[in-house]
Design an enzyme around this catalytic site. Structure first.
Site, mmCIF file in Angstrom:
data_model
loop_
_atom_site.group_PDB
_atom_site.id
_atom_site.type_symbol
_atom_site.label_atom_id
_atom_site.label_comp_id
_atom_site.label_asym_id
_atom_site.label_seq_id
_atom_site.Cartn_x
_atom_site.Cartn_y
_atom_site.Cartn_z
ATOM 1 N N ASP A 43 0.812 -1.214 0.000
ATOM 2 C CA ASP A 43 0.000 0.000 0.000
ATOM 3 C C ASP A 43 0.843 1.260 0.000
ATOM 4 O OD1 ASP A 43 -2.050 -1.792 0.127
ATOM 5 O OD2 ASP A 43 -3.152 -0.744 1.692
ATOM 6 N N CYS A 95 0.850 -8.225 4.999
ATOM 7 C CA CYS A 95 0.441 -6.835 4.818
ATOM 8 C C CYS A 95 -1.048 -6.660 4.526
ATOM 9 C CB CYS A 95 1.272 -6.181 3.712
ATOM 10 S SG CYS A 95 3.000 -5.917 4.217
ATOM 11 N N GLU A 122 -6.863 4.585 -0.072
ATOM 12 C CA GLU A 122 -6.459 5.200 1.192
ATOM 13 C C GLU A 122 -5.961 6.619 0.937
ATOM 14 O OE1 GLU A 122 -5.056 1.279 3.741
ATOM 15 O OE2 GLU A 122 -3.543 2.637 2.944
ATOM 16 N N SER A 150 -5.285 5.135 5.675
ATOM 17 C CA SER A 150 -4.249 4.215 6.118
ATOM 18 C C SER A 150 -4.294 4.104 7.636
ATOM 19 C CB SER A 150 -2.886 4.740 5.683
ATOM 20 O OG SER A 150 -1.852 4.143 6.435
#
Length: 550
Positions: free
Chosen positions: A78, A119, A440, A466
């Site tokens: 990300d 993750c 995000e 996030s």
């Protein structure tokens, strides 16, 4: 054995020939076939150490009488995808990962599976897939990254890179300092160092009993992590022998435990999406009101970055998730785990090695848990905020809207100085369908913090944040703008009222004005017209239901 359908009997002679082609011996043909779903990739720091962990999982499986097979699962970082169109693929990749687990496990008739992950979307995607096929499974999360260093100062990704962008813009740091931070913030393998989404999901996986004790907080580079990988390889064989399946472990009781641990840790708001989606695959119900109910009865007792100053390595030294469970023991639901112990047995046997990092209830950072769910005429179906990362004087805020129709527009406006003290920054058309992919917003939120505006500016969006976000940032607004949610009709200068203690999010317009604006609304064309994202946009559900495919 389940795998017999692919390897037993005269008619399976060709199947066995192909299996022998992989190099296994005739004796292995009699063993349970165990998949190791590995999300190893050179692209993600959290995953670069997985080749070693694969070996130790294989050793454990072999030692306990199984036949291991490694197969790959896609993974997105990300942080690397952040701030550009690549982030649109992050949440949708969760569904791909669940589909890959289902496909590989069923196509090859595996008897059990070890999920090697680390993750953000990868961990929930693997869990969703395991629940869907419902064969014995265990999760190994590869572990957090150690802190970076600048002299004796400890560094983390979000605080010292994303937020440093705003600080550099304000000329608070020099080009030389900026360059050093960029090089030193991420010193090696592991998921980002704070209570961001990856580490939050690792912690909640352990709290559900789906990974072995201490797995979540043990840093990626320690030999302790290799031992946990080996033990997990051994444990999957016992789970297969006893036919203990994911839905025996992940149920309403364990999901409520996970939510409670989430609130105690001040975890990422993304866990709301993921736990609801996991509950759907577990054939049980979890909704936004469960999060808020549990939050109101759970104190925030662990304060890692981004809200606090501690790191995941500190949580490990303090006793890890078992120690957090010990603090919460009176409120835990009893449930079976992938270990030979129940969740309450793990909690009772745990040691709390640092009373400051894992605080007693009477010394909690906040009386309530980390996440709050807001409702109101701007969020009829709900919105979420990480209240543990909001300064006390910003828990109630009324400001004038500054509206942007994409993250890129918002980031440009912030860097040009168009976002002022007293604004409520609105970023819309970033929901599951409108984004598509519900990106995000770490780049704009970090820029706001870095420029010192987080104590005078709020941000609302139908996208996500996030786990590294701090400040009054409210996401997951439902319905989203693309589906004609009220966020779509906000205009520059409109007043918006945020009251986190009372769980309210209101657009301060008359009902007549709101109704008139809605009557004139026409949704824009989708931003993506072909490929996976176009298909995803057409079948993804709303954020309050976990943004699962429908």
């Amino acid at each position: 054995m389940r795998s017999d359908r692919a390897k037993k009997g005269l008619e399976r002679m060709p199947n066995r020939a192909l299996l022998y082609g992989t190099g296994i011996s005739p004796s292995h043909m009699k063993r349970p076939f165990i998949g190791i779903a590995s999300s190893f990739t050179d692209l993600i720091p959290g995953h670069i150490g997985m080749r070693d962990l694969e070996r130790y999982i294989e050793r454990g499986i072999e030692n306990a009488g199984g036949c291991p097979f490694v197969f790959g699962v896609c993974g997105i970082c990300d942080g690397i995808a952040m701030g550009h169109s690549g982030m649109r693929y992050s949440l949708p990749s969760r569904e791909l990962i669940a589909d890959i687990i289902e496909t590989m496990v069923n196509a090859h008739a595996l008897d059990g599976v070890v999920l090697l992950t680390d993750c953000d979307k990868i961990t929930p995607g693997m869990i969703m897939g395991a629940l869907r096929v419902n064969i014995p499974a265990i999760v190994v999360t590869a572990g957090p990254m150690l802190a970076g260093h600048l002299g004796r100062k400890r560094l983390s990704l979000v605080r010292d890179t994303f937020e440093a962008v705003g600080r550099f813009k304000k000329k608070e740091i020099t080009e030389k300092e900026r360059s050093i931070l960029e090089i030193e913030a991420c010193p090696g393998a592991g998921s980002c160092q704070g209570m961001y989404t990856a580490n939050t999901m690792s912690c909640l996986t352990e709290a559900m009993g789906f990974s072995l004790p201490f797995c979540a907080a043990t840093p990626a580079v320690l030999n302790k992590k290799k031992r946990i990988a080996y033990q997990s390889g051994q444990r999957i064989m016992d789970l297969v022998k006893r036919d203990i399946r994911p839905r025996d472990i992940v149920n309403k009781r364990s999901l409520e435990n996970a939510v409670r641990v989430d609130m105690a840790l001040g975890g990422s708001t993304n866990t709301v999406l993921h736990l609801i989606a996991i509950a759907s695959e577990a054939k049980t119900l979890l909704d936004l009101r469960d999060f808020d109910r549990i939050s109101k009865t759970t104190s925030h007792i662990v304060n890692l970055r981004p809200a606090g100053e501690y790191f995941m390595e500190d949580l490990d030294y303090a006793g890890g998730i078992p120690a957090v469970l010990k603090r919460l023991l009176p409120k835990l639901n009893e449930n079976v785990c992938v270990s030979a112990k129940t969740i309450k047995e793990i909690a009772r046997e745990a040691q709390i090695l640092d009373q400051e990092i894992i605080r007693p209830q009477k010394q909690a950072y906040h009386k309530e848990g980390g996440i709050a769910v807001l409702y109101g005429n701007l969020a009829p179906f709900g919105a979420v905020v990480k209240q543990s990362a909001v300064d006390e004087d910003m828990l109630k805020f009324t400001g004038k809207a500054q509206v942007f129709n994409s993250e890129e527009e918002a980031m440009k406006g912030i860097m040009q100085g168009r976002v002022k003290k007293g604004n409520v920054l609105v970023i819309r058309y970033e929901g599951p369908g409108g984004g598509p992919g519900m990106r995000e917003m770490l780049s704009p939120t970090s820029a706001i913090v870095g420029m010192g505006l987080h104590k005078s500016v709020a941000l609302i969006t139908d996208g996500r944040f996030s786990g590294g976000t701090r400040g009054p940032c409210i996401g997951h607004i439902c319905p989203e703008a693309q589906k004609a949610g009220p966020i779509a009709i906000i205009q520059n200068g409109d007043k918006i009222k945020i009251d986190i203690p009372k769980r309210r999010l209101e657009l301060l317009l008359s009902e007549r004005e709101i109704k008139e604006r809605k009557s004139l609304f026409k949704p824009p064309n989708l931003k993506v017209s072909s490929g996976y994202l176009a298909r995803y946009a057409g079948i993804v559900g709303s954020a309050d239901k976990g943004a699962v495919l429908i």
